[in-house]
Write a protein that holds these residues in place. Sequence first.
Motif, short mmCIF file in Angstrom:
data_model
loop_
_atom_site.label_atom_id
_atom_site.label_comp_id
_atom_site.label_asym_id
_atom_site.label_seq_id
_atom_site.Cartn_x
_atom_site.Cartn_y
_atom_site.Cartn_z
N VAL A 1 -4.07 -5.56 1.33
CA VAL A 1 -4.69 -4.32 0.84
C VAL A 1 -5.89 -3.94 1.70
O VAL A 1 -6.34 -4.71 2.54
CB VAL A 1 -5.11 -4.45 -0.64
N VAL B 1 -5.30 -1.32 -4.53
CA VAL B 1 -5.29 -0.86 -3.15
C VAL B 1 -6.57 -1.30 -2.44
O VAL B 1 -7.07 -0.62 -1.55
CB VAL B 1 -5.11 0.68 -3.02
N VAL C 1 0.85 -1.19 0.00
CA VAL C 1 0.00 0.00 0.00
C VAL C 1 0.89 1.24 0.00
O VAL C 1 1.76 1.38 0.86
CB VAL C 1 -0.92 0.01 1.23
N ARG D 1 -3.18 3.13 -9.03
CA ARG D 1 -3.74 2.20 -8.04
C ARG D 1 -5.26 2.29 -8.06
O ARG D 1 -5.82 3.37 -8.26
CB ARG D 1 -3.22 2.51 -6.63
N CYS E 1 -9.00 -9.28 1.63
CA CYS E 1 -8.14 -8.11 1.44
C CYS E 1 -6.92 -8.15 2.36
O CYS E 1 -5.79 -7.90 1.92
CB CYS E 1 -8.93 -6.83 1.67
#
Length: 566
Positions: A339, A285, A94, A259, A334
């Motif tokens: 992310v 992201v 990130v 992103r 995630c």
Amino acid sequence: MDHRTHLPSTVTESYYDVPDGVDILGRYDEEFAKILKKDALKFVADLQREFRSDIKYALEKRKEAKKRYNEGALPGFDPATSHIREEEWVCAPVPPAAADRKVEITGPVDRKMVINALNSGAKVFMADFEDALSPSWENLMSGQVNLKDALDGTISFHDKVRNRVYKLNEQTAKLFVRPRGWHLPEAHILIDGEPATGCLVDFGLYFYHNYSAFRRTQGAGFGPFFYLPKMEHSREAKIWNSVFEKAENVAGIERGSIRATVLIETLPAVFQMNEILYELKDHSVGLNCGRWDYIFSYVKTFQAHPDRLLPDRVQVGMTQHFMKSYSDLLIRTCHRRGVHAMGGMAAQIPIKDDPVANEAALELVRKDKLREVKAGHDGTWAAHPGLIPACMEVFNNIMSNAPHQIETVKREDAANITAEDLLQIPVGVRTEEGLRLNTRVGIQYLAAWLSGSGCVPLYNLMEDAATAEISRVQNWQWLKYEVELNGDGAGEKVNKELFDRVVEEEMVRIEKEVGTEKFEKGNYKEACKIFARQCTSPELDDFLTLEAYDYIVLHRPKEGTFKTLN
């Protein structure tokens, strides 16, 4: 060869300078011409030419999946990609510029909104070319101008009614942009004789003009940032990844600069979350719970399944088992892949003339956000600046001001969530008031959309295309199967006769609420026709806005007359 797109003779020698194969059918404007430069249009056209066959294939695969579901099949995890789900891998780290996303505000790209949203105190402003925008030529092109001015730091707005000038603060939210979905055309721009793909126009023009300014102003060497809507399969994410790589190559910036966060807002996509992140590995992201569209998609996916009828839309919240399972699995997926897992929209708006009702609405927001942050979400959405302090306080209190929870909340317990959990039928009652609310909201939203507003406050909630879609498809589902109401109006069947009466009575109520003058000047009667027709159609249209779009397309042909597609 003369590549100019001419306009009516009343606008002498005003034209857009376009590359081969591109034709502009929208009106000429000097401000728009700064966006619609020849090189920018060539960039968009190159994207269209390179990826149009992939896009058409992906949309055909959507139709094939719809056919299977209509024949009784259920969505599920793909055995062919089990290795992607089972193997350990992570997305690119990130970037610091997008690490803290606790509260994101969303809204259309009109000039005042852009300034207020960037100044709102939110961590991110998602500038929306999709569900919160009526995609008229004026809205789309002025939106591109507004975002460019915002990133250049030159944007201002003079509100003549309030005699107030709006400008950017020193500290502003990070800017994310949501282009339209793959299915929406841009009928004002023809490429090789075909309408352009709307999202490639939105992405292409914004990226071409702003990638350098964005990187300069947002820091950390990353960006631009995007939100990607309405996907149903990882093959669609793969196309976006290729678009991003081509854009980075053309701009001469490093791979992974762009992103994107993908909205998981269709039922098929919840079974593809790992695969979607895998395809966007260098450009991701995170994922977002687009919960209103997700409910819409549940009905649409099961349109031929009379055993999967929804209760009133107000009862289909995140505590329903299928919705909680969706949120929990998204967080687990995630964080396993490194992310953000973004929460859903707080659609409430401040109630200025009723402090008690306003505090009750804020308490609902706090409760919902507390559920999200405790579950492990890294951030959330708000529709109104007035909600941001309450949302921010909840997230900061639980997260101790950490930027996110990716490393700290892994949700291993969600690893056992099954397809049955994700498909469980929601519980609740179906009422006549639910039918009436759907009708009232659907007609008023569509009337505003036809008038150029894609984001509308109704009954203390901010409605956009996603919530209007729930209203439409639920009415359609109840009518198709003539469901028997089991709340107020219990025992009565939802049939054409009842619906016609409800529409007539709700139109009277709408006129009373908005006033006769506004009602007569607005698009309420046209909206009513479109909405009622879609609710009673033998076949469910995929999207409400596809038919409605024809009403707002305004071509200005070379002979100098206006015409709509409708």
